[in-house]
Enzyme design. Structure first.
Site, PDB file in Angstrom:
ATOM      1  CG  ASP A 143      15.330  -0.952   4.421  1.00  0.00           C
ATOM      2  OD1 ASP A 143      16.486  -0.536   4.477  1.00  0.00           O
ATOM      3  OD2 ASP A 143      14.714  -1.364   5.425  1.00  0.00           O
ATOM      4  CE  LYS A 155      14.376   3.702   5.083  1.00  0.00           C
ATOM      5  NZ  LYS A 155      14.076   2.563   5.955  1.00  0.00           N
ATOM      6  CD  GLU A 198       8.360  -0.865  -3.359  1.00  0.00           C
ATOM      7  OE1 GLU A 198       7.301  -0.349  -2.989  1.00  0.00           O
ATOM      8  OE2 GLU A 198       8.689  -2.026  -3.052  1.00  0.00           O
ATOM      9  CG  ASP A 199       6.872   1.995  -0.218  1.00  0.00           C
ATOM     10  OD1 ASP A 199       7.654   1.146  -0.702  1.00  0.00           O
ATOM     11  OD2 ASP A 199       6.176   1.761   0.787  1.00  0.00           O
ATOM     12  CG  ASP A 213       2.666   0.891   7.059  1.00  0.00           C
ATOM     13  OD1 ASP A 213       3.532   0.707   6.185  1.00  0.00           O
ATOM     14  OD2 ASP A 213       2.206  -0.031   7.754  1.00  0.00           O
ATOM     15  CG  PHE A 261      11.017   2.650  10.022  1.00  0.00           C
ATOM     16  CD1 PHE A 261      11.230   1.500   9.273  1.00  0.00           C
ATOM     17  CD2 PHE A 261       9.716   3.084  10.212  1.00  0.00           C
ATOM     18  CE1 PHE A 261      10.174   0.796   8.727  1.00  0.00           C
ATOM     19  CE2 PHE A 261       8.649   2.369   9.672  1.00  0.00           C
ATOM     20  CZ  PHE A 261       8.873   1.241   8.929  1.00  0.00           C
ATOM     21  CE  LYS A 264      -3.160  -2.388   3.125  1.00  0.00           C
ATOM     22  NZ  LYS A 264      -3.597  -2.447   4.525  1.00  0.00           N
ATOM     23  N   GLY A 265       2.135   1.084   0.341  1.00  0.00           N
ATOM     24  CA  GLY A 265       2.986   2.243   0.604  1.00  0.00           C
ATOM     25  C   GLY A 265       3.156   3.195  -0.562  1.00  0.00           C
ATOM     26  NE  ARG A 297      -0.751   2.021   4.866  1.00  0.00           N
ATOM     27  CZ  ARG A 297       0.276   1.236   4.585  1.00  0.00           C
ATOM     28  NH1 ARG A 297       1.272   1.693   3.846  1.00  0.00           N
ATOM     29  NH2 ARG A 297       0.311  -0.002   5.022  1.00  0.00           N
TER      30      ARG A 297
HETATM   31  P1  IMP Z   1      13.066  -4.028   1.444  1.00  0.00           P
HETATM   32  O1  IMP Z   1      12.570  -5.357   0.947  1.00  0.00           O
HETATM   33  O2  IMP Z   1      13.972  -4.175   2.640  1.00  0.00           O
HETATM   34  O3  IMP Z   1      13.691  -3.172   0.376  1.00  0.00           O
HETATM   35  O4  IMP Z   1      11.842  -3.270   2.043  1.00  0.00           O
HETATM   36  C1  IMP Z   1      10.887  -2.728   1.237  1.00  0.00           C
HETATM   37  C2  IMP Z   1       9.556  -2.582   1.923  1.00  0.00           C
HETATM   38  O5  IMP Z   1       9.676  -2.447   3.360  1.00  0.00           O
HETATM   39  C3  IMP Z   1       8.937  -1.312   1.436  1.00  0.00           C
HETATM   40  O6  IMP Z   1       8.156  -1.522   0.288  1.00  0.00           O
HETATM   41  C4  IMP Z   1       8.145  -0.838   2.635  1.00  0.00           C
HETATM   42  O7  IMP Z   1       6.856  -1.400   2.627  1.00  0.00           O
HETATM   43  C5  IMP Z   1       8.902  -1.365   3.830  1.00  0.00           C
HETATM   44  N1  IMP Z   1       9.801  -0.342   4.388  1.00  0.00           N
HETATM   45  C6  IMP Z   1      11.153  -0.321   4.332  1.00  0.00           C
HETATM   46  N2  IMP Z   1      11.648   0.776   4.945  1.00  0.00           N
HETATM   47  C7  IMP Z   1      10.571   1.473   5.388  1.00  0.00           C
HETATM   48  C8  IMP Z   1      10.413   2.718   6.116  1.00  0.00           C
HETATM   49  O8  IMP Z   1      11.374   3.422   6.482  1.00  0.00           O
HETATM   50  N3  IMP Z   1       9.132   3.080   6.403  1.00  0.00           N
HETATM   51  C9  IMP Z   1       8.047   2.355   6.035  1.00  0.00           C
HETATM   52  N4  IMP Z   1       8.139   1.194   5.346  1.00  0.00           N
HETATM   53  C10 IMP Z   1       9.393   0.755   5.036  1.00  0.00           C
HETATM   54 MG    MG Z   2       4.859  -1.228   4.731  1.00  0.00          MG
END
Ligand code: IMP
Ligand code: MG
Length: 189
Positions: free
Chosen positions: A115, A143, A111-112, A171, A164, A55-56, A177
């Site tokens: 990370d 990030k 994508e939001d 969220d 974070f 949803k992000g 959100r």
């Molecule tokens: P990744 O798989 O570690 O790259 O994480 C990606 C997903 O984790 C994103 O699509 C977000 O839903 C969530 N996420 C990672 N960092 C944050 C943050 O700082 N705030 C909120 N959601 C996050």
């Molecule tokens: Mg999330």
């Protein structure tokens, strides 16, 4: 007009959990316009299918698609990654799949935040297997120094420190959100 944007003060209901503004509403709006212009140029003559990762990315998607001056189509996917509230496990489950066929489409994943990169890595492989003409990524946030999987990201809004963050779609436990800006989160997850 002298009216206050929500950037000028923190929503009362959220202020105890929010630290610094990481990206202001104005910075987001300006960058989204730029990304829209760039995508409009790059995809002239082959309007992309925008795939929003729920949803992000929903706030970003809504603004970005209106900044692109092409007849784009949109679709949505929902994924959930198992694990603690603020760290991904890398194990991704598809909660809602796409409705449209990707064969020979120019697909742009919206994508939001990237990370670890594990979620995106999984999605790329999953969607790439459906033979799109092209598959690129537009991520609002990346990030710094966190990626465990090398990513080639065609469009990036902002590189931010590894804190974070919440707001503008992002969220913690489904909250925050609806904030217009992106803030570091200092509350309890
Ligand atoms: P990744 O798989 O570690 O790259 O994480 C990606 C997903 O984790 C994103 O699509 C977000 O839903 C969530 N996420 C990672 N960092 C944050 C943050 O700082 N705030 C909120 N959601 C996050
Ligand atoms: Mg999330």
């Amino acid at each position: 007009m002298g009216s206050l944007s929500r950037d000028d003060f923190t929503a009362l209901w959220a202020q105890d959990d929010l630290g610094e503004v990481a990206v202001s509403a104005k910075e987001i709006a300006d960058r989204v316009s730029e990304l829209g212009r760039q995508i409009t140029q790059d995809y002239a003559g082959r309007p992309p299918l925008l795939v929003c990762v729920l949803k992000g990315a929903v706030n970003f998607m809504a603004d970005l698609m209106r900044a692109i001056e092409l007849p784009v189509e949109i679709d949505f996917m929902a994924v959930s990654s198992y694990g603690a509230a603020t760290k991904t496990s890398g194990v991704v489950r598809i909660v809602k799949d796409l409705d449209v066929d990707l064969l020979n489409r120019d697909v742009l994943i919206v994508e939001d935040v990237v990370d670890s990169g594990l979620t995106l890595n999984y999605l790329r492989q999953y969607l790439g297997a459906r033979n799109p003409q092209s598959l690129e990524v537009c991520a609002l946030l990346v990030k710094e120094g966190e990626q465990r999987v090398a990513q080639s990201l065609k469009y990036v809004g902002f590189c931010i420190p590894a804190d974070f963050v919440v707001g503008y779609g992002l969220d913690v436990n489904e909250r925050y959100r609806n904030l217009d800006a992106i803030y570091t989160f200092i509350g309890e997850a």
